[in-house]
Design a protein around this motif. Structure first.
Motif, PDB file in Angstrom:
ATOM      1  N   SER A 282       0.818  -1.148  -0.114  1.00 56.59           N
ATOM      2  CA  SER A 282       0.163   0.116   0.173  1.00 56.59           C
ATOM      3  C   SER A 282       0.956   1.323   0.132  1.00 56.59           C
ATOM      4  O   SER A 282       1.848   1.228   0.913  1.00 56.59           O
ATOM      5  CB  SER A 282      -1.010  -0.055   1.281  1.00 56.59           C
ATOM      6  N   SER A 283       0.596   2.142  -0.927  1.00 57.03           N
ATOM      7  CA  SER A 283       1.335   3.201  -1.026  1.00 57.03           C
ATOM      8  C   SER A 283       1.102   4.301   0.341  1.00 57.03           C
ATOM      9  O   SER A 283       1.946   4.570   1.113  1.00 57.03           O
ATOM     10  CB  SER A 283       0.919   4.311  -2.163  1.00 57.03           C
ATOM     11  N   PHE A 284      -0.074   4.138   0.726  1.00 54.11           N
ATOM     12  CA  PHE A 284      -0.647   5.065   1.893  1.00 54.11           C
ATOM     13  C   PHE A 284       0.064   4.476   3.196  1.00 54.11           C
ATOM     14  O   PHE A 284       0.697   4.928   4.237  1.00 54.11           O
ATOM     15  CB  PHE A 284      -1.971   5.315   2.156  1.00 54.11           C
ATOM     16  N   GLY A 285       0.014   2.937   3.316  1.00 53.19           N
ATOM     17  CA  GLY A 285       0.401   2.220   4.239  1.00 53.19           C
ATOM     18  C   GLY A 285       1.977   2.236   4.588  1.00 53.19           C
ATOM     19  O   GLY A 285       2.375   2.328   5.490  1.00 53.19           O
TER      20      GLY A 285
ATOM     21  N   LEU B  36      -7.642  10.358  -8.898  1.00 50.09           N
ATOM     22  CA  LEU B  36      -8.314   9.362  -7.992  1.00 50.09           C
ATOM     23  C   LEU B  36      -8.147   7.808  -8.377  1.00 50.09           C
ATOM     24  O   LEU B  36      -7.686   7.013  -7.438  1.00 50.09           O
ATOM     25  CB  LEU B  36      -9.677   9.568  -7.937  1.00 50.09           C
ATOM     26  N   PRO B  37      -8.302   7.433  -9.483  1.00 46.12           N
ATOM     27  CA  PRO B  37      -8.009   6.079  -9.779  1.00 46.12           C
ATOM     28  C   PRO B  37      -6.417   5.478  -9.540  1.00 46.12           C
ATOM     29  O   PRO B  37      -6.353   4.337  -8.941  1.00 46.12           O
ATOM     30  CB  PRO B  37      -7.986   6.002 -11.302  1.00 46.12           C
ATOM     31  N   SER B  38      -5.653   6.333  -9.936  1.00 45.14           N
ATOM     32  CA  SER B  38      -4.038   5.960  -9.360  1.00 45.14           C
ATOM     33  C   SER B  38      -4.014   5.949  -7.879  1.00 45.14           C
ATOM     34  O   SER B  38      -3.406   5.133  -7.344  1.00 45.14           O
ATOM     35  CB  SER B  38      -3.125   6.991  -9.954  1.00 45.14           C
ATOM     36  N   LEU B  39      -4.640   6.660  -7.300  1.00 39.74           N
ATOM     37  CA  LEU B  39      -4.514   6.996  -5.741  1.00 39.74           C
ATOM     38  C   LEU B  39      -5.168   5.596  -5.195  1.00 39.74           C
ATOM     39  O   LEU B  39      -4.970   4.969  -4.100  1.00 39.74           O
ATOM     40  CB  LEU B  39      -5.107   8.004  -5.373  1.00 39.74           C
ATOM     41  N   LEU B  40      -6.453   5.228  -5.747  1.00 40.58           N
ATOM     42  CA  LEU B  40      -7.235   4.171  -5.238  1.00 40.58           C
ATOM     43  C   LEU B  40      -6.528   2.885  -5.467  1.00 40.58           C
ATOM     44  O   LEU B  40      -6.247   1.751  -4.561  1.00 40.58           O
ATOM     45  CB  LEU B  40      -8.489   3.803  -6.176  1.00 40.58           C
ATOM     46  N   TYR B  41      -5.628   2.538  -6.589  1.00 36.67           N
ATOM     47  CA  TYR B  41      -4.609   1.667  -6.859  1.00 36.67           C
ATOM     48  C   TYR B  41      -3.596   1.420  -5.880  1.00 36.67           C
ATOM     49  O   TYR B  41      -3.340   0.373  -5.389  1.00 36.67           O
ATOM     50  CB  TYR B  41      -4.140   1.935  -8.455  1.00 36.67           C
ATOM     51  N   GLY B  42      -3.142   2.664  -5.409  1.00 38.25           N
ATOM     52  CA  GLY B  42      -2.111   2.598  -4.355  1.00 38.25           C
ATOM     53  C   GLY B  42      -2.651   2.077  -3.092  1.00 38.25           C
ATOM     54  O   GLY B  42      -1.775   2.229  -2.052  1.00 38.25           O
TER      55      GLY B  42
ATOM     56  N   THR C  77      -4.131  -0.492  -2.106  1.00 37.48           N
ATOM     57  CA  THR C  77      -3.777  -2.027  -2.025  1.00 37.48           C
ATOM     58  C   THR C  77      -2.465  -2.571  -2.730  1.00 37.48           C
ATOM     59  O   THR C  77      -2.118  -3.783  -2.591  1.00 37.48           O
ATOM     60  CB  THR C  77      -4.795  -2.732  -2.459  1.00 37.48           C
ATOM     61  N   HIS C  78      -1.645  -1.627  -3.499  1.00 42.43           N
ATOM     62  CA  HIS C  78      -0.297  -1.765  -3.922  1.00 42.43           C
ATOM     63  C   HIS C  78       0.583  -0.414  -3.523  1.00 42.43           C
ATOM     64  O   HIS C  78       0.245   0.526  -3.420  1.00 42.43           O
ATOM     65  CB  HIS C  78      -0.374  -2.047  -5.440  1.00 42.43           C
ATOM     66  N   GLN C  79       1.748  -0.870  -3.513  1.00 39.14           N
ATOM     67  CA  GLN C  79       2.903   0.000  -3.307  1.00 39.14           C
ATOM     68  C   GLN C  79       3.445   0.627  -4.905  1.00 39.14           C
ATOM     69  O   GLN C  79       3.893   0.093  -5.492  1.00 39.14           O
ATOM     70  CB  GLN C  79       4.206  -0.623  -2.515  1.00 39.14           C
ATOM     71  N   GLY C  80       2.720   2.000  -4.862  1.00 34.19           N
ATOM     72  CA  GLY C  80       3.071   2.548  -6.103  1.00 34.19           C
ATOM     73  C   GLY C  80       3.899   3.647  -6.140  1.00 34.19           C
ATOM     74  O   GLY C  80       3.921   4.397  -7.051  1.00 34.19           O
ATOM     75  N   LEU C  81       4.395   3.920  -4.992  1.00 35.42           N
ATOM     76  CA  LEU C  81       5.343   5.068  -4.998  1.00 35.42           C
ATOM     77  C   LEU C  81       6.508   5.212  -5.530  1.00 35.42           C
ATOM     78  O   LEU C  81       7.205   6.002  -5.965  1.00 35.42           O
ATOM     79  CB  LEU C  81       5.655   5.449  -3.457  1.00 35.42           C
ATOM     80  N   ARG C  82       7.039   3.944  -6.052  1.00 40.65           N
ATOM     81  CA  ARG C  82       8.404   3.961  -6.752  1.00 40.65           C
ATOM     82  C   ARG C  82       8.070   3.806  -8.275  1.00 40.65           C
ATOM     83  O   ARG C  82       8.903   3.751  -9.164  1.00 40.65           O
ATOM     84  CB  ARG C  82       9.002   2.719  -6.426  1.00 40.65           C
ATOM     85  N   PHE C  83       6.728   3.763  -8.790  1.00 45.78           N
ATOM     86  CA  PHE C  83       6.517   3.797 -10.114  1.00 45.78           C
ATOM     87  C   PHE C  83       6.422   5.461 -10.735  1.00 45.78           C
ATOM     88  O   PHE C  83       5.670   6.147 -10.402  1.00 45.78           O
ATOM     89  CB  PHE C  83       5.077   3.407 -10.307  1.00 45.78           C
ATOM     90  N   THR C  84       7.501   5.540 -11.503  1.00 50.63           N
ATOM     91  CA  THR C  84       7.773   6.787 -11.870  1.00 50.63           C
ATOM     92  C   THR C  84       6.745   7.641 -12.598  1.00 50.63           C
ATOM     93  O   THR C  84       6.509   8.705 -12.561  1.00 50.63           O
ATOM     94  CB  THR C  84       9.060   6.947 -12.676  1.00 50.63           C
ATOM     95  N   LEU C  85       5.845   6.780 -13.504  1.00 50.19           N
ATOM     96  CA  LEU C  85       4.815   7.438 -14.311  1.00 50.19           C
ATOM     97  C   LEU C  85       3.596   7.986 -13.243  1.00 50.19           C
ATOM     98  O   LEU C  85       3.018   8.879 -13.684  1.00 50.19           O
ATOM     99  CB  LEU C  85       4.314   6.365 -15.156  1.00 50.19           C
TER     100      LEU C  85
END
Length: 430
Positions: free
Chosen positions: A328-331, A365-371, A373-381
């Motif tokens: 999780s990005s937020f977690g 919002l969609p990208s944040l929703l994905y984050g 349940t997934h760690q997306g902070l390192r995804f540069t796009l």
């Protein structure tokens, strides 16, 4: 006379460049177009994962080498002055990881800091390049997204029909989750830059993007896709009945094609089930709460105050065979960088969205929703999407009409006296 012309130019906010103004404009346009093409090349090359997951890809290295040539120095300085929340977040990340590196002598903390520094560069690059000429940037980047989505779709189709035995498609990536997140971010960036005014040919791009998303069979990606489509259709309602019908037709075709058994592996097709159905109905012995490492936040809650740093996860996994980070990005932000880190992150996102109209800011919002349940902070796009949103917010602030002063005969009191005084001073100068 020259003084009057300079004063007139100053009053209208324009610089009087009578000699080589046209040449300067041409050079600026050329530079902006070149920089936009470099960003387009980055977006296209970014989907080809050559190095291991989590490592810098060739496209990242290319952009790092060119960033200081395509972004004006004044844009970089302006960014540090205006985006204090993001700068403060990166400084806090570096500080927390440095403390834990000095405590544990574990280099993974320094590597995590480098990721955030690089993502900061990505944001600066998108803001600076788009600021040169927004119209050129939007046009070129949208075309690059169209080409990238078409190529990715072709790769997935080739894998499906060439005997690639896997329940979930990976395309040009290392794992299906990367493909899913890529699809969400690229489609979000596409519709945001189009400002909800899609062309007929763009509907094919949306359909191909939807196909890629379903082929990845990511549950989080599916949820983010539904949110993206719901937002897109809601704001497209004012564009005419024919376009709405076309949107729904493309979506229906993409869903039917993605759920069709012939688009899945032979293993899934034999049972008559699609990859999406299998993923939704699958059951595991471990709960999602534990599988995604959310229990770490509860079991080691004391680290949520100032952060445990991002790295050295074996401190918390013990003798487990697989050492996973929090999905999780937020977690991750809360556990790794504590309440200060999560607060800065949320405040930064809120500041970006606040400067955009609702019809555009909501595409984050969609990208944040994905984050969630997934760690997306390192995804540069994802950070490129943030950079484009920041640039569009700044463009909106610049384009706001300035309130004109009331005519002299309508002014009263101190306003009238100040107007008379300014007019008298101007007469004396002339």
């Amino acid at each position: 006379m020259s003084r009057v012309l300079r004063q007139a130019g100053a009053s209208t906010g324009r610089t009087a460049d009578w000699g080589h103004g046209g040449l300067a404009v041409d050079e600026g346009t050329r530079a902006g177009r070149t920089a936009a093409y470099i960003i387009a090349a980055y977006l296209f090359a970014k989907m080809f994962y050559v190095a291991s997951s989590g490592s810098a890809q060739p496209a990242d290295i290319m952009l790092c080498l060119l960033v200081f040539f395509i972004v004006p120095a004044n844009s970089i300085l302006d960014f540090f002055k205006t985006q204090l929340l993001l700068v403060a977040l990166v400084v806090w990340v570096a500080l927390v990881n440095l403390v834990w590196f000095m405590t544990t002598d574990e280099p993974s903390f320094l590597l995590s800091t480098l990721y955030y520094l690089f993502n900061l560069i990505i944001v600066i690059t998108f803001v600076g390049v788009r600021g040169r000429n927004p119209a050129i940037f939007d046009n070129i980047v949208c075309k690059a997204i169209m080409i990238a989505v078409a190529v990715e779709t072709a790769v997935i189709l080739f894998q499906r029909f060439s005997g690639f035995r896997a329940l979930r498609a990976v395309g040009t990536f290392k794992n299906p989750n990367q493909l899913a997140y890529w699809g969400v971010v690229m489609l979000s960036l596409f519709v945001m830059l189009r400002r909800n005014r899609l062309r007929r040919s763009d509907l094919l791009v949306m359909g191909a993007g939807i196909f890629c998303e379903f082929a990845s069979a990511s549950r989080a990606g599916l949820g983010a896709l539904i949110a993206l489509l719901a937002v897109w259709l809601y704001f497209a309602l004012g564009t005419g009945r024919k376009r709405i019908i076309a949107c729904l037709s493309v979506i229906a075709a993409g869903v039917i094609l993605a759920l069709s058994p012939m688009m899945d592996s032979s293993v899934a097709s034999a049972s008559g089930q699609s990859a999406i159905s299998t993923r939704i109905n699958e059951e595991t012995e471990v709960s999602q709460f534990d599988e995604r490492q959310y229990n770490r936040i509860v079991d080691f809650y004391e680290y949520t105050i100032f952060g445990a740093g991002e790295g050295y996860v074996t401190r918390f996994t013990g003798d487990a065979k697989i050492h996973l980070e929090i999905h999780s990005s937020f977690g991750t932000m809360l556990f790794s960088y504590g309440i200060p880190g999560l607060s800065l992150f949320v405040l930064f996102l809120a500041s970006v969205i606040r400067r955009l109209p609702v019809s555009l800011g909501i595409y984050l919002l969609p990208s944040l929703l994905y984050g969630v349940t997934h760690q997306g902070l390192r995804f540069t796009l994802f950070w490129g999407l943030i950079g484009a949103a920041i640039s569009m917010g700044q463009e909106r602030l610049v384009s706001r009409p300035v309130a004109r002063p009331r005519p002299l005969h309508q002014q009263r009191g101190p306003e009238f006296l100040r107007a008379v005084r300014d007019a008298s001073a101007l007469d004396r100068n002339i």
